[in-house]
Scaffold this active site. Structure first.
Site, PDB file in Angstrom:
ATOM      1  N   THR A 148       0.824  -1.206   0.000  1.00 24.63           N
ATOM      2  CA  THR A 148       0.000   0.000   0.000  1.00 24.63           C
ATOM      3  C   THR A 148       0.864   1.264   0.000  1.00 24.63           C
ATOM      4  OG1 THR A 148      -0.144  -0.226   2.413  1.00 24.63           O
ATOM      5  CG2 THR A 148      -2.004  -1.026   1.122  1.00 24.63           C
ATOM      6  N   ASP A 167      -8.300  -3.400  12.695  1.00 24.26           N
ATOM      7  CA  ASP A 167      -9.719  -3.082  12.830  1.00 24.26           C
ATOM      8  C   ASP A 167     -10.533  -4.285  13.292  1.00 24.26           C
ATOM      9  OD1 ASP A 167     -10.236  -0.226  12.063  1.00 24.26           O
ATOM     10  OD2 ASP A 167      -9.123  -0.833  10.293  1.00 24.26           O
ATOM     11  N   ASP A 214       3.489 -40.995  -3.877  1.00 25.13           N
ATOM     12  CA  ASP A 214       2.364 -41.411  -4.709  1.00 25.13           C
ATOM     13  C   ASP A 214       1.743 -40.167  -5.317  1.00 25.13           C
ATOM     14  OD1 ASP A 214       1.007 -40.216  -2.616  1.00 25.13           O
ATOM     15  OD2 ASP A 214       0.202 -42.094  -1.813  1.00 25.13           O
TER      16      ASP A 214
END
Length: 434
Positions: free
Chosen positions: A17, A193, A390
């Site tokens: 950001t 928050d 496998d």
């Protein structure tokens, strides 16, 4: 009912950001411009011009203008995806309206930014009906500007108990003809928050770790074909703690994390990739210690675990505050339990190629041997383990290779660094397996 995903990315490592407008600067968009010019490992998979928490409320209108200006100028050269964060709140219609207006402004084709914008990030969402409100605004923006329906992806930040509970509704709601929730892309945790919404407290005032939230978000993303991203790690100098958080997340299937600085971007971009070289770990006093490699031997340099040979294939082991007498077989079993191998990129590719060849030859499972000479207190012990491969083992091993392939296909600006890290031959083989 489950919708068909509309985004191409399989993984997002980094969610970075940037403030959209910085008050008191000659150029309020300087942080945006700086972020838009990041390249290589310093450049995030998803760049988020943040017109919410990172930008002062009084600057958000200017911030929306700055997004348009910077993205229209620099967006074509930016190597990652661009997803601006708008304002939104489940309980505040005026905030939602402001976010809608900023979306309209940024997505206006005449302004030149939207051709480089991949979607928007919506914070503070509530229950599933609130997610649908946001989705409807996206549809209106696309219709208003003549954009293809669903062309703008929607990422949400899980910052409330309501939003966490909504994760369980996604599979049923996505794909219904009454919404366009197929546009969902990222599910991002916002622990700050979330802590406030949950009315949680800790004695030190620090955030709770919220492992349940991170698990639930990862599970919700997996069930709905989306991508999970962890929230910000605020102590930007604590690289070790950042790594521990990412390692814990990766064990939950959450391979992406928020980054607050270019240094964190580098760490988060490289952390989920397979290591260049393999390493052996030894469990000592409840923690894993990486052994030092020297001349093909793996050496424990600590003093919390001691080993001495007392006779022909007889040993004395000091560990966990106790002393034990062991024969060779018992010591081997003890070290098998205490050691683990972290495979390199080349190791994973080798194993996958070997299993693919075995499958072509009609074999459904094969044994893979791992061995090492472990040195403790100067005493050498050969440790050998067999692991049965496998189809299920193969599919699990494929996840880090699929991540690498997704990065290599989508981030051409990182090709040179990846080839320097692993070598061109290993990169070429990694792009072919699977």
């Amino acid at each position: 009912m489950c919708a068909q995903r509309k985004h191409d990315r399989e993984f997002v490592r980094t969610f970075f950001t940037s403030p959209t407008a910085v008050e008191g600067e000659d150029d309020s968009a300087k942080m945006l411009r700086r972020a838009s010019q990041l390249r290589g490992m310093e450049s995030p998979d998803v760049w988020v011009p943040d017109n919410e928490d990172a930008t002062a409320p009084s600057m958000r209108d200017e911030g929306a203008e700055n997004i348009v200006d910077v993205v229209s100028e620099e967006g074509a050269e930016f190597p990652g995806e661009i997803h601006p964060r708008i304002v939104w709140h489940r309980d505040d219609p005026s905030t939602r309206y402001q976010g809608f207006q900023h979306m309209l402004q940024i997505a206006d084709p005449e302004k030149g930014a939207v051709e480089h914008v991949d979607g928007f990030v919506v914070p503070e969402v509530g229950d599933i009906d609130d997610w649908k409100k946001a989705d409807e605004f996206f549809t209106i923006v696309e219709t208003e500007h003549g954009l293809e329906e669903g062309s703008l992806t929607m990422s949400v930040i899980i910052e409330s108990g309501q939003a966490e509970l909504a994760l369980g509704d996604l599979r049923e709601e996505m794909g219904k003809p009454t919404n366009n929730l197929e546009r969902l892309f990222l599910l991002v945790d916002g622990e700050v928050d979330y802590t406030k919404d949950m009315r949680a407290m800790t004695p030190t005032g620090e955030l709770p770790p919220w492992p349940e939230l991170r698990h639930n978000t990862s599970r919700g993303a997996s069930a709905a074909g989306l991508i999970a991203v962890d929230g910000p790690y605020d102590d930007i100098r604590d690289i070790e703690g950042y790594h521990e958080r990412m390692t814990d997340n990766q064990a939950k299937g959450m391979l992406g994390i928020w980054a607050l600085t270019p240094n964190q971007v580098v760490e988060a971009n490289t952390s989920p990739l397979p290591p260049k070289t393999g390493s052996w770990l030894l469990e000592v006093d409840g923690r894993d210690v990486e052994l030092r490699e020297a001349d093909g031997r793996y050496i424990y340099d600590g003093d919390e675990l001691e080993l001495e040979e007392t006779g022909d294939e007889e040993y004395r082991l000091h560990a966990d505050g106790t002393e034990r007498e062991l024969d060779a077989d018992e010591l081997h079993e003890e070290l098998l339990e205490r050691t683990a191998y972290v495979p390199s990129m080349n190791d994973i590719v080798d194993s996958m190629e070997e299993f693919e060849a075995a499958k072509e030859a009609g074999r459904g499972a094969i044994a893979m041997e791992q061995s090492a000479t472990v040195v403790i207190s100067g005493t050498e012990v050969e440790v050998t383990r067999d692991r049965m491969w496998d189809e299920a083992t193969y599919q699990a091993a494929q996840t880090p290779i699929t991540l690498f392939q997704d990065v290599y296909e989508n981030r051409s600006d990182q090709h040179e660094e990846l080839e320097e890290m692993y070598g061109e031959e290993v990169v070429e083989r990694a792009m072919q397996v699977g």
